[in-house]
Design an enzyme around this catalytic site. Structure first.
Site, PDB file in Angstrom:
ATOM      1  N   VAL A  18     -10.925   3.056  -3.425  1.00 64.90           N
ATOM      2  CA  VAL A  18     -10.603   2.577  -4.778  1.00 64.90           C
ATOM      3  C   VAL A  18     -11.643   1.520  -5.161  1.00 64.90           C
ATOM      4  O   VAL A  18     -11.746   0.476  -4.500  1.00 64.90           O
ATOM      5  CB  VAL A  18      -9.178   1.977  -4.850  1.00 64.90           C
ATOM      6  CG1 VAL A  18      -8.891   1.449  -6.253  1.00 64.90           C
ATOM      7  CG2 VAL A  18      -8.128   3.027  -4.459  1.00 64.90           C
ATOM      8  N   ASN A  69     -12.871  -3.239   2.606  1.00 64.44           N
ATOM      9  CA  ASN A  69     -13.773  -2.109   2.791  1.00 64.44           C
ATOM     10  C   ASN A  69     -14.768  -2.067   1.635  1.00 64.44           C
ATOM     11  O   ASN A  69     -14.365  -2.038   0.472  1.00 64.44           O
ATOM     12  CB  ASN A  69     -12.979  -0.795   2.836  1.00 64.44           C
ATOM     13  CG  ASN A  69     -12.050  -0.726   4.035  1.00 64.44           C
ATOM     14  OD1 ASN A  69     -12.390  -1.193   5.119  1.00 64.44           O
ATOM     15  ND2 ASN A  69     -10.869  -0.164   3.846  1.00 64.44           N
ATOM     16  N   HIS A 105     -10.207  -5.234  -3.167  1.00 58.72           N
ATOM     17  CA  HIS A 105      -8.860  -5.540  -2.678  1.00 58.72           C
ATOM     18  C   HIS A 105      -8.950  -5.957  -1.223  1.00 58.72           C
ATOM     19  O   HIS A 105      -9.811  -5.496  -0.481  1.00 58.72           O
ATOM     20  CB  HIS A 105      -7.911  -4.343  -2.843  1.00 58.72           C
ATOM     21  CG  HIS A 105      -8.469  -3.056  -2.349  1.00 58.72           C
ATOM     22  ND1 HIS A 105      -9.393  -2.331  -3.069  1.00 58.72           N
ATOM     23  CD2 HIS A 105      -8.266  -2.367  -1.197  1.00 58.72           C
ATOM     24  CE1 HIS A 105      -9.732  -1.250  -2.382  1.00 58.72           C
ATOM     25  NE2 HIS A 105      -9.062  -1.257  -1.233  1.00 58.72           N
ATOM     26  N   HIS A 147      -6.846  -5.860   2.238  1.00 58.04           N
ATOM     27  CA  HIS A 147      -5.710  -5.283   2.952  1.00 58.04           C
ATOM     28  C   HIS A 147      -5.134  -6.361   3.865  1.00 58.04           C
ATOM     29  O   HIS A 147      -5.881  -6.992   4.632  1.00 58.04           O
ATOM     30  CB  HIS A 147      -6.140  -4.127   3.858  1.00 58.04           C
ATOM     31  CG  HIS A 147      -6.710  -2.933   3.137  1.00 58.04           C
ATOM     32  ND1 HIS A 147      -5.986  -1.785   2.923  1.00 58.04           N
ATOM     33  CD2 HIS A 147      -7.934  -2.708   2.614  1.00 58.04           C
ATOM     34  CE1 HIS A 147      -6.758  -0.891   2.300  1.00 58.04           C
ATOM     35  NE2 HIS A 147      -7.948  -1.420   2.103  1.00 58.04           N
ATOM     36  N   ASP A 189       0.851  -1.187   0.000  1.00 58.66           N
ATOM     37  CA  ASP A 189       0.000   0.000   0.000  1.00 58.66           C
ATOM     38  C   ASP A 189       0.891   1.242   0.000  1.00 58.66           C
ATOM     39  O   ASP A 189       1.909   1.290   0.692  1.00 58.66           O
ATOM     40  CB  ASP A 189      -0.907  -0.012   1.239  1.00 58.66           C
ATOM     41  CG  ASP A 189      -2.055   0.969   1.125  1.00 58.66           C
ATOM     42  OD1 ASP A 189      -3.212   0.518   1.021  1.00 58.66           O
ATOM     43  OD2 ASP A 189      -1.807   2.193   1.140  1.00 58.66           O
TER      44      ASP A 189
HETATM   45  P1  5GP Z   1      -9.660   1.329   0.372  1.00 57.93           P
HETATM   46  O1  5GP Z   1      -9.725   2.593   1.172  1.00 57.93           O
HETATM   47  O2  5GP Z   1     -10.377   1.489  -0.961  1.00 57.93           O
HETATM   48  O3  5GP Z   1     -10.063   0.107   1.114  1.00 57.93           O
HETATM   49  O4  5GP Z   1      -8.127   1.111   0.069  1.00 57.93           O
HETATM   50  C1  5GP Z   1      -7.456   1.703  -0.988  1.00 57.93           C
HETATM   51  C2  5GP Z   1      -5.986   1.665  -0.629  1.00 57.93           C
HETATM   52  O5  5GP Z   1      -5.254   1.909  -1.820  1.00 57.93           O
HETATM   53  C3  5GP Z   1      -5.572   2.737   0.379  1.00 57.93           C
HETATM   54  O6  5GP Z   1      -5.032   2.093   1.541  1.00 57.93           O
HETATM   55  C4  5GP Z   1      -4.531   3.557  -0.371  1.00 57.93           C
HETATM   56  O7  5GP Z   1      -3.468   3.961   0.444  1.00 57.93           O
HETATM   57  C5  5GP Z   1      -4.096   2.620  -1.492  1.00 57.93           C
HETATM   58  N1  5GP Z   1      -3.649   3.277  -2.694  1.00 57.93           N
HETATM   59  C6  5GP Z   1      -4.270   4.324  -3.323  1.00 57.93           C
HETATM   60  N2  5GP Z   1      -3.572   4.666  -4.424  1.00 57.93           N
HETATM   61  C7  5GP Z   1      -2.511   3.816  -4.493  1.00 57.93           C
HETATM   62  C8  5GP Z   1      -1.439   3.693  -5.432  1.00 57.93           C
HETATM   63  O8  5GP Z   1      -1.312   4.422  -6.409  1.00 57.93           O
HETATM   64  N3  5GP Z   1      -0.544   2.696  -5.187  1.00 57.93           N
HETATM   65  C9  5GP Z   1      -0.648   1.872  -4.110  1.00 57.93           C
HETATM   66  N4  5GP Z   1       0.299   0.933  -3.964  1.00 57.93           N
HETATM   67  N5  5GP Z   1      -1.648   1.964  -3.218  1.00 57.93           N
HETATM   68  C10 5GP Z   1      -2.571   2.936  -3.403  1.00 57.93           C
END
Ligand code: 5GP
Length: 117
Positions: free
Chosen positions: A99, A90, A103, A105, A31
């Site tokens: 996003v 999430n 995914h 985590h 991440d």
């Molecule tokens: P969500 O909040 O949708 O469950 O998690 C999305 C995750 O994607 C977040 O923890 C965020 O830090 C990560 N993330 C967003 N953009 C990027 C990126 O460009 N590269 C990587 N490796 N992680 C990202």
């Protein structure tokens, strides 16, 4: 057609990010904004926007995500019960989804609070 997600671009190697693990169903990478010493995202190659929108056809993909998470935890040396790790998915605004590409985590390397915030 909806815009491709940042995770699709990483999986397609358009955006550089070291791939820690991959198989036919999914890829895993760190991440960009880690919330723990170990914070890996396990992402299906097939775009499923969020877990609640997965269908019966996605069953193998969903299973592969958890198997991959277990393998990544072992690869990173955090799978011993005495240490351990947490998997988080999430779905939607209140859960903190940012996003729209399913995914998992994988968080580890520190004591994680329960209940989560
Ligand atoms: P969500 O909040 O949708 O469950 O998690 C999305 C995750 O994607 C977040 O923890 C965020 O830090 C990560 N993330 C967003 N953009 C990027 C990126 O460009 N590269 C990587 N490796 N992680 C990202």
């Amino acid at each position: 057609m909806s815009e491709r997600t940042i995770f699709q671009k990483i999986i397609d190697r358009e955006i550089p990010a070291p791939i820690l693990y991959q198989d036919e169903h999914c890829a895993a990478f760190n991440d960009i904004n880690p919330q723990a010493p170990v914070h890996v995202l396990i992402v299906p190659k097939k775009v499923i926007p969020r877990v609640g929108e997965a269908t019966r056809e996605d069953q193998a993909t969903l299973g592969a995500l958890l198997l991959a998470a277990g393998k990544v935890a072992t690869l990173l040396g955090v799978s011993e019960r005495t240490q351990g790790f947490r998997l988080v998915i999430n779905h939607g605004r209140d859960a903190g989804e940012t996003v729209p590409h399913l995914h998992v985590h994988l968080l580890a390397g520190r004591t994680l609070e329960w209940p989560p915030g």
